[in-house]
Scaffold this motif. Sequence first.
Motif, short mmCIF file in Angstrom:
data_model
loop_
_atom_site.label_atom_id
_atom_site.label_comp_id
_atom_site.label_asym_id
_atom_site.label_seq_id
_atom_site.Cartn_x
_atom_site.Cartn_y
_atom_site.Cartn_z
N CYS A 64 8.83 -11.57 5.76
CA CYS A 64 9.94 -11.25 4.85
C CYS A 64 9.48 -10.52 3.60
O CYS A 64 10.16 -10.52 2.58
CB CYS A 64 10.70 -12.52 4.48
SG CYS A 64 11.67 -13.15 5.85
N ALA A 124 8.30 -6.87 1.77
CA ALA A 124 8.44 -5.43 1.90
C ALA A 124 7.03 -4.82 1.95
O ALA A 124 6.03 -5.53 1.81
CB ALA A 124 9.24 -4.87 0.73
N LEU A 178 11.19 -9.57 -0.02
CA LEU A 178 12.24 -8.56 0.04
C LEU A 178 13.05 -8.54 -1.24
O LEU A 178 13.36 -7.49 -1.78
CB LEU A 178 13.14 -8.80 1.25
CG LEU A 178 14.31 -7.83 1.40
CD1 LEU A 178 13.83 -6.40 1.58
CD2 LEU A 178 15.20 -8.25 2.55
N PHE A 179 13.42 -9.73 -1.74
CA PHE A 179 14.16 -9.82 -3.00
C PHE A 179 13.20 -10.33 -4.08
O PHE A 179 12.75 -11.46 -4.02
CB PHE A 179 15.36 -10.76 -2.87
CG PHE A 179 16.36 -10.28 -1.87
CD1 PHE A 179 17.15 -9.18 -2.15
CD2 PHE A 179 16.48 -10.88 -0.64
CE1 PHE A 179 18.06 -8.70 -1.22
CE2 PHE A 179 17.39 -10.42 0.30
CZ PHE A 179 18.18 -9.33 0.00
N HIS A 190 9.26 -5.51 -8.11
CA HIS A 190 8.68 -4.62 -7.10
C HIS A 190 7.89 -3.54 -7.84
O HIS A 190 8.44 -2.79 -8.64
CB HIS A 190 9.77 -3.95 -6.26
CG HIS A 190 10.41 -4.87 -5.27
ND1 HIS A 190 9.77 -5.28 -4.11
CD2 HIS A 190 11.62 -5.47 -5.26
CE1 HIS A 190 10.57 -6.07 -3.44
NE2 HIS A 190 11.70 -6.22 -4.11
N ASN A 223 15.58 -6.12 -7.35
CA ASN A 223 16.79 -6.12 -6.54
C ASN A 223 17.33 -7.54 -6.38
O ASN A 223 18.02 -7.86 -5.44
CB ASN A 223 16.56 -5.45 -5.18
CG ASN A 223 15.60 -6.22 -4.29
OD1 ASN A 223 14.84 -7.06 -4.75
ND2 ASN A 223 15.63 -5.92 -3.01
N PHE A 244 10.19 -5.43 7.10
CA PHE A 244 10.82 -4.52 6.14
C PHE A 244 9.80 -3.50 5.66
O PHE A 244 8.71 -3.85 5.24
CB PHE A 244 11.36 -5.30 4.94
CG PHE A 244 12.38 -6.33 5.32
CD1 PHE A 244 13.68 -5.95 5.57
CD2 PHE A 244 12.04 -7.66 5.44
CE1 PHE A 244 14.63 -6.88 5.94
CE2 PHE A 244 12.98 -8.59 5.81
CZ PHE A 244 14.28 -8.21 6.06
N ASP A 255 10.86 -1.03 3.36
CA ASP A 255 11.27 -0.73 1.99
C ASP A 255 12.33 -1.73 1.57
O ASP A 255 13.07 -2.24 2.39
CB ASP A 255 11.81 0.70 1.91
CG ASP A 255 11.73 1.27 0.51
OD1 ASP A 255 12.10 0.55 -0.44
OD2 ASP A 255 11.30 2.42 0.36
N TRP A 256 12.43 -1.97 0.28
CA TRP A 256 13.37 -2.95 -0.26
C TRP A 256 14.59 -2.30 -0.91
O TRP A 256 15.55 -2.96 -1.25
CB TRP A 256 12.67 -3.83 -1.29
CG TRP A 256 12.05 -3.02 -2.41
CD1 TRP A 256 10.79 -2.51 -2.45
CD2 TRP A 256 12.68 -2.62 -3.62
NE1 TRP A 256 10.60 -1.80 -3.61
CE2 TRP A 256 11.74 -1.85 -4.36
CE3 TRP A 256 13.94 -2.82 -4.17
CZ2 TRP A 256 12.03 -1.30 -5.59
CZ3 TRP A 256 14.22 -2.26 -5.41
CH2 TRP A 256 13.27 -1.51 -6.10
#
Length: 185
Positions: free
Chosen positions: A3, A5, A11-12, A16, A27, A168, A170-171
């Motif tokens: 999970c 990126a 991812l969240f 980043h 994000n 993933f 890219d995020w």
Amino acid sequence: FDCAAADGKALFAKDHPAKVKGKAQSNLFTGDLTAANLSLLETRMQNTVGDNGELLNIAPDTIWIPNDGALKDKAFAAVGSDKNPTDSTNAYNQQYGRWNILVDPYLTEALERAGITDKPWFLLDSKILADMDGAIFQDRVKLIVRSVLDDNNDNNLWKGRGRFAAGFADWRFVAVGGMTGGSSL
């Protein structure tokens, strides 16, 4: 299933990192699903920059929510009327007719299994998701299933084989609102 990126962050995330130049971006945001917060989160996504500090062409078009009655009411209140839903001035609601709303019972189950009690809502840019390979699923060997009979008891056994990869790259295709610990809108 990883999970994270490609930047190694979840991812969240609130931070980043930029690969080449620029400051860290987020994000992950707090804030209820309202027309005003929808505008703010959309603007945050549209102001996201790429790895070299260049402005990206992000245009979120989808609101993705778990199957929660109160959240469904909020989503449709924010985008479902051509007039401003919060007052009697008959001002135009700029969110009207612009969004696809996905109500996902599988998302509800995934959040419950993860112990997430917040009621998150997500904005997605479906074009960036496809073009930038945001979420990737590679079906390396298609699933093959066959049935055999067990000689000892005549039970039907199912055997299957398949290979896949998911993750993933890219995020930037997605942002989440309504999460504790996120940046404020």
